[in-house]
Scaffold this motif. Structure first.
Motif, mmCIF file in Angstrom:
data_model
loop_
_atom_site.group_PDB
_atom_site.id
_atom_site.type_symbol
_atom_site.label_atom_id
_atom_site.label_comp_id
_atom_site.label_asym_id
_atom_site.label_seq_id
_atom_site.Cartn_x
_atom_site.Cartn_y
_atom_site.Cartn_z
ATOM 1 N N PRO A 152 44.133 40.389 33.289
ATOM 2 C CA PRO A 152 45.007 41.473 33.052
ATOM 3 C C PRO A 152 44.311 42.741 33.235
ATOM 4 C CG PRO A 152 44.987 39.836 31.138
ATOM 5 C CD PRO A 152 43.994 39.685 31.840
ATOM 6 N N PRO A 153 45.124 43.972 33.715
ATOM 7 C CA PRO A 153 44.595 45.141 33.897
ATOM 8 C C PRO A 153 44.036 45.943 32.775
ATOM 9 C CG PRO A 153 46.649 44.943 34.789
ATOM 10 C CD PRO A 153 46.604 43.433 34.034
ATOM 11 N N ASP A 154 44.563 45.553 31.501
ATOM 12 C CA ASP A 154 44.080 46.376 30.492
ATOM 13 C C ASP A 154 42.980 45.493 29.595
ATOM 14 O OD1 ASP A 154 45.571 48.600 30.806
ATOM 15 O OD2 ASP A 154 47.318 47.781 30.478
ATOM 16 N N TYR A 155 42.582 44.341 30.082
ATOM 17 C CA TYR A 155 41.791 43.425 29.229
ATOM 18 C C TYR A 155 40.611 44.025 29.147
ATOM 19 C CZ TYR A 155 39.694 39.139 27.356
ATOM 20 O OH TYR A 155 39.154 38.286 26.358
ATOM 21 N N LYS A 156 40.007 43.953 27.698
ATOM 22 C CA LYS A 156 38.791 44.452 27.426
ATOM 23 C C LYS A 156 38.095 43.423 26.100
ATOM 24 C CE LYS A 156 39.874 49.559 27.678
ATOM 25 N NZ LYS A 156 39.834 50.748 26.989
ATOM 26 N N ALA A 157 36.888 43.020 26.429
ATOM 27 C CA ALA A 157 36.298 42.202 25.588
ATOM 28 C C ALA A 157 34.874 42.425 25.485
ATOM 29 C CB ALA A 157 36.568 40.558 25.972
ATOM 30 N N GLU A 158 34.122 42.348 24.676
ATOM 31 C CA GLU A 158 32.727 42.509 24.551
ATOM 32 C C GLU A 158 31.873 41.276 25.163
ATOM 33 O OE1 GLU A 158 31.224 45.266 23.549
ATOM 34 O OE2 GLU A 158 33.269 45.922 23.368
ATOM 35 N N GLY A 159 32.626 40.126 24.830
ATOM 36 C CA GLY A 159 31.861 39.012 25.489
ATOM 37 C C GLY A 159 32.807 38.113 26.087
ATOM 38 N N VAL A 160 32.402 36.661 26.355
ATOM 39 C CA VAL A 160 33.433 35.571 26.803
ATOM 40 C C VAL A 160 34.263 35.067 25.671
ATOM 41 C CG1 VAL A 160 31.882 35.158 28.561
ATOM 42 C CG2 VAL A 160 31.870 34.020 26.428
ATOM 43 N N ALA A 161 35.460 34.481 26.020
ATOM 44 C CA ALA A 161 36.214 34.058 25.023
ATOM 45 C C ALA A 161 35.782 32.708 24.167
ATOM 46 C CB ALA A 161 37.690 33.557 25.500
ATOM 47 N N ASP A 162 36.015 32.873 22.907
ATOM 48 C CA ASP A 162 35.589 31.534 21.999
ATOM 49 C C ASP A 162 36.679 30.848 21.634
ATOM 50 O OD1 ASP A 162 37.014 33.255 20.218
ATOM 51 O OD2 ASP A 162 35.489 33.396 18.675
ATOM 52 N N HIS A 163 37.778 30.823 22.099
ATOM 53 C CA HIS A 163 38.887 30.021 21.695
ATOM 54 C C HIS A 163 39.843 29.906 23.055
ATOM 55 C CE1 HIS A 163 42.713 29.094 19.176
ATOM 56 N NE2 HIS A 163 42.501 28.322 19.931
ATOM 57 N N ALA A 164 40.042 28.829 23.626
ATOM 58 C CA ALA A 164 40.832 28.624 24.769
ATOM 59 C C ALA A 164 41.886 27.597 24.482
ATOM 60 C CB ALA A 164 39.840 27.831 25.904
ATOM 61 N N LEU A 165 43.095 28.096 25.170
ATOM 62 C CA LEU A 165 44.303 27.228 25.076
ATOM 63 C C LEU A 165 44.538 26.694 26.379
ATOM 64 C CD1 LEU A 165 47.531 28.017 23.699
ATOM 65 C CD2 LEU A 165 47.621 27.476 25.957
ATOM 66 N N ILE A 166 44.855 25.268 26.328
ATOM 67 C CA ILE A 166 44.831 24.495 27.624
ATOM 68 C C ILE A 166 46.357 24.119 27.545
ATOM 69 C CG2 ILE A 166 44.317 22.331 28.648
ATOM 70 C CD1 ILE A 166 41.724 22.089 27.101
ATOM 71 N N ALA A 167 46.961 24.388 28.867
ATOM 72 C CA ALA A 167 48.639 24.262 29.068
ATOM 73 C C ALA A 167 48.496 22.926 29.631
ATOM 74 C CB ALA A 167 49.182 25.106 29.989
ATOM 75 N N TRP A 168 48.977 21.792 28.832
ATOM 76 C CA TRP A 168 48.976 20.490 29.179
ATOM 77 C C TRP A 168 50.259 19.935 29.410
ATOM 78 C CZ3 TRP A 168 45.597 17.806 31.741
ATOM 79 C CH2 TRP A 168 45.591 16.067 31.841
ATOM 80 N N ASP A 169 50.448 19.281 30.664
ATOM 81 C CA ASP A 169 51.603 18.574 30.878
ATOM 82 C C ASP A 169 51.234 17.200 31.670
ATOM 83 O OD1 ASP A 169 50.688 19.230 33.789
ATOM 84 O OD2 ASP A 169 52.507 20.300 34.185
ATOM 85 N N GLY A 170 50.059 16.915 31.605
ATOM 86 C CA GLY A 170 49.910 15.682 32.006
ATOM 87 C C GLY A 170 49.798 15.485 33.946
ATOM 88 N N LYS A 171 49.904 16.640 34.558
ATOM 89 C CA LYS A 171 50.200 16.513 36.043
ATOM 90 C C LYS A 171 48.718 16.764 36.643
ATOM 91 C CE LYS A 171 55.233 17.550 35.823
ATOM 92 N NZ LYS A 171 56.112 18.450 36.289
ATOM 93 N N ARG A 172 48.901 16.417 37.970
ATOM 94 C CA ARG A 172 47.676 16.852 38.766
ATOM 95 C C ARG A 172 46.992 18.060 38.599
ATOM 96 N NH1 ARG A 172 45.159 18.618 43.216
ATOM 97 N NH2 ARG A 172 47.089 19.974 43.513
ATOM 98 N N CYS A 173 47.621 19.197 38.788
ATOM 99 C CA CYS A 173 46.935 20.443 38.639
ATOM 100 C C CYS A 173 46.476 20.680 37.304
ATOM 101 C CB CYS A 173 48.118 21.620 39.126
ATOM 102 S SG CYS A 173 48.504 21.144 40.755
ATOM 103 N N ALA A 174 47.099 20.280 36.222
ATOM 104 C CA ALA A 174 46.447 20.274 35.055
ATOM 105 C C ALA A 174 45.273 19.751 34.750
ATOM 106 C CB ALA A 174 47.603 19.858 33.830
#
Length: 279
Positions: A152-174
């Protein structure tokens, strides 16, 4: 979860699409964070296409105007390269970074070039009159065959993310996104698997077991759909405090998304955290 100061991961070659605009500066800075964390190499690229006026009126634009447009682009690209070099130098990564001016009018496709990298980082699509110098994250996701991280345009972080959310629907692209993100997910302190809807996606218990075999203790969250799937994904991301969304992109055709919109488009447009996309 792997606990190490120097993770041996496959994300070593990072490509960042950079056009010098404010909205793409956050993408560059986050790409620097990723490069430093994975001890990788960063390549900046500016897509040098044909200006909209020249493309729209091909063959009708006087040669002196064409030359003026070309010179303006050359000057702008020099400025973009200087901005890239300055930001990278300030980060201390000059020895592990380079910059490429990809002239698409000469037959050099950005999507084809991007296929040689482990991860593509980009900002939002631009509509400022310089879109011929900027990358389109939709096109990169659909046609490069590589995972794309949209920042995103305004995103600021000192490092990499330590918590990820997986949007899961069981389909091929997921499933493709999950596979592409596995090395990254293995290093997260927290991983949330989100299902949207009343019913559990068949096979999710197998997914959780297999994630555990990778050392990932993922927590399953099932949420009823609220207004739209995209809205539910975004709201849940905020609720659990995730700093990265992993999702499959464009399960339906690009035409359908352009016509009526879709989850991918809406999440990218409204997310306040980076979105990891695979198709």
């Amino acid at each position: 979860m792997r606990q190490t100061e120097d993770p041996e991961m496959s994300v070593k070659n990072i490509l960042v699409a950079y056009s010098g605009e404010y909205m793409h500066s956050s993408a560059l800075r986050h790409a620097i964070n990723i490069t430093r964390y994975h001890d990788g190499h960063l390549t900046g690229v500016v897509r040098h296409g044909m200006p909209k006026i020249q493309k729209r009126f091909a063959g009708q634009v006087p040669q002196d105007i064409v030359e003026m447009l070309e010179q303006a682009d050359a000057d702008r690209i020099t400025e973009i390269r200087s901005l890239f070099d300055a930001i990278v130098a300030k980060s201390g990564l000059s020895e592990r970074a380079d910059f490429v001016d990809l002239e698409t009018s000469a037959g050099h496709s950005l999507t084809a070039y991007a296929r040689h990298f482990d991860l593509i980082v980009t900002g939002a699509h631009t509509e400022t009159g310089e879109e011929h110098l900027a990358a389109d994250p939709d096109t990169l996701t659909l046609y490069s065959g590589r995972p794309v991280l949209a920042v995103p345009p305004d995103y600021k972080a000192e490092g990499v993310a330590d918590h990820a959310l997986i949007a899961w629907d069981g389909k091929r692209c997921a499933a493709r996104a999950l596979g592409d993100a596995m090395d990254i997910l293995e290093d997260k302190a927290r991983v949330t698997v989100l299902e949207v809807g009343k019913d559990t996606v068949p096979g999710t218990d197998t997914l959780l077991r297999n994630l555990e075999r990778h050392g990932i203790d993922a927590q399953l969250v099932n949420k009823p759909r609220h207004r739209s799937i995209a809205q539910t994904v975004l709201e849940t991301t905020g609720e659990v405090g995730a700093r990265l969304i992993v999702m499959g992109a464009y399960e339906h055709s690009r035409f359908q998304h352009n016509l009526i919109g879709g989850v991918t488009t809406d999440v990218m447009a409204k997310s306040t955290v980076p979105v990891f996309l695979s198709h």
